[in-house]
Design an enzyme around this catalytic site. Structure first.
Site, short mmCIF file in Angstrom:
data_model
loop_
_atom_site.label_atom_id
_atom_site.label_comp_id
_atom_site.label_asym_id
_atom_site.label_seq_id
_atom_site.Cartn_x
_atom_site.Cartn_y
_atom_site.Cartn_z
N LYS A 16 0.85 -1.15 -0.13
CA LYS A 16 -0.10 0.02 0.09
C LYS A 16 0.83 1.20 -0.02
O LYS A 16 0.53 2.31 -0.44
CB LYS A 16 -0.96 -0.05 1.09
CG LYS A 16 -2.30 -1.10 1.02
CD LYS A 16 -3.26 -0.59 1.64
CE LYS A 16 -4.52 -1.42 1.49
NZ LYS A 16 -5.46 -1.35 2.41
N LYS A 27 -3.65 -10.96 -7.15
CA LYS A 27 -4.84 -11.24 -6.65
C LYS A 27 -5.95 -10.22 -7.25
O LYS A 27 -5.47 -9.13 -7.65
CB LYS A 27 -4.61 -10.62 -5.09
CG LYS A 27 -5.88 -10.57 -4.39
CD LYS A 27 -5.70 -9.95 -2.79
CE LYS A 27 -5.80 -8.42 -2.71
NZ LYS A 27 -6.05 -8.07 -1.40
N LYS A 60 -10.01 -4.77 -5.89
CA LYS A 60 -11.13 -3.73 -6.35
C LYS A 60 -10.36 -2.26 -6.62
O LYS A 60 -10.76 -1.39 -7.29
CB LYS A 60 -12.12 -3.20 -5.26
CG LYS A 60 -11.67 -3.23 -3.93
CD LYS A 60 -12.77 -3.20 -2.64
CE LYS A 60 -12.47 -3.10 -1.38
NZ LYS A 60 -13.16 -3.60 -0.30
#
Ligand code: AMP
Ligand code: TRP
Length: 340
Positions: free
Chosen positions: A122, A204, A207
């Site tokens: 992130k 993965k 979204k």
């Protein structure tokens, strides 16, 4: 059995899990998490949180965040969770989460947080906003879980490291102050714990990636068909489960199996020699069939804002009562002054 033993035997174990209201939910969220929430609701006391405090570790548009919290409540209910049996509420409505997170921050080492792969990923994705909340995110998650004396935490495999840290923090705390926290176990599905991107099947399904890489829970049948038809496979034409060498094909097989089409090997055997077109048609059928009841129920629910609001209001009261029991115990143990 005595009455007391009876009552103890009947007390169900506790499940806690959460999903961030930070974007469109994907088929990955459904298969890795939601679907299991529904399966577990009869055998456990379940708490399913809308983790808006985690969501703000990445900048959110306030109007969108507000709307998505109610929408996530609608998704939880539409996927089959009964809000009378399960606690469905917003994390920010129960102040004990933030309060326990602060305390647990003081029992967590920088070195432990530095190792978290999600933090690294992130920070790379949001290089302009590597805030302290993003760093201590797993501590808030530990607080969520430990507040309810949780036994089992159903999550996808990407949360395993956070869960292990939660266990370490709980054990460390218990080691100093006695048995305050229940040590939780993860519940990670055998098939479907990591649904992969349709376009880059080594990654993965997420979204935060571009539209065509994921199936949104609310995609209509035509969109689902189009996205699966365009999913990346490979060129050898053989239908077999081999995630290393055939990640695209294996992903479609996992999706089907997780949605109830049978064991992976049996599906592969049945489709032997049939070609990727057929594999994709069959996957599409499974996904559309799994999502369409959820979608129609969602449409009905999301129109009834007053009902959704009443669910999260009521459930937050119960959650706060349970959470405060643990919080008060912790505060006493660490030596906060008693309340008059
Ligand atoms: P998040 O969207 O990050 O709040 O994740 C909510 C839940 O969905 C967590 O339990 C995740 O582990 C799970 N999850 C998210 N993406 C996937 C995926 N691609 N495959 C399986 N589980 C997933
Ligand atoms: N971190 C989880 C995710 O992104 C969401 C989450 C927050 C959670 N608190 C939790 C999951 C507690 C399980 C238990 O997927």
């Amino acid at each position: 059995m005595s009455e007391i033993q009876n009552a103890a035997a009947e007390k169900k174990q506790v499940i806690f899990s959460g999903i961030q209201p930070s974007g469109t939910l994907t088929l990955g969220n459904y298969i890795g998490a939601l679907r299991n929430f529904v399966k577990l609701q009869n055998d456990y006391d379940c708490i399913y949180c809308i983790v808006d405090e985690h969501a703000i570790t990445v900048r959110q548009n306030p109007a969108d965040l507000r709307r998505r919290c109610l929408e996530l409540a609608a998704i939880y209910i539409a996927s089959g969770l009964d809000p009378k049996k399960n606690l469905i509420y917003c994390q920010s409505h129960v102040s004990a989460h933030a309060e326990l997170a602060w305390i647990l921050n003081c029992f967590t080492y920088m070195g432990e947080l530095n190792r978290m792969t999600q933090f690294k990923a992130k920070s790379a994705a949001h290089a302009d906003n590597i805030n302290a909340g993003l760093f201590t995110y797993p501590v808030l998650m530990a607080a969520d879980i430990l507040l309810y004396q949780t036994n089992l935490v159903p999550v996808g495999v990407d949360q395993k490291q956070h869960l292990e840290l939660c266990r370490d923090i709980a054990q460390r705390f218990n080691g100093i102050y006695g048995d305050v926290f229940t040590i939780p176990e993860g519940y990670i599905p055998k098939v479907g714990a990591k649904i992969m991107s349709l376009q880059e099947p080594e990654k993965k399904m997420s979204k935060s990636d571009p539209e065509e890489t994921y199936i949104a829970l609310l995609d209509d049948a035509d969109t689902i068909r189009r996205k699966i038809r365009r999913a990346v496979t490979d060129s050898d034409g053989e239908i077999r489960y081999d995630p290393e060498n055939k990640p695209g094909v294996s992903n479609l097989l996992s999706i089907m199996s997780a949605l109830g089409a049978g064991e992976i090997d049996a599906i592969a055997a049945e489709l032997q020699g049939k070609g990727y077109g057929e594999l994709k048609n069959r996957t599409t059928e499974c996904v559309v069939e799994a999502l369409s009841p959820l979608q129609s129920e969602y449409k009905r629910l999301v129109a009834d804002k007053a009902y959704l609001q009443s669910v999260i209001d009521e459930n937050a009261k119960t959650a706060a009562y349970l959470a405060n029991k643990t919080l008060r115990k912790v505060q006493k143990k660490i030596g906060y002054a008693p309340r008059g």
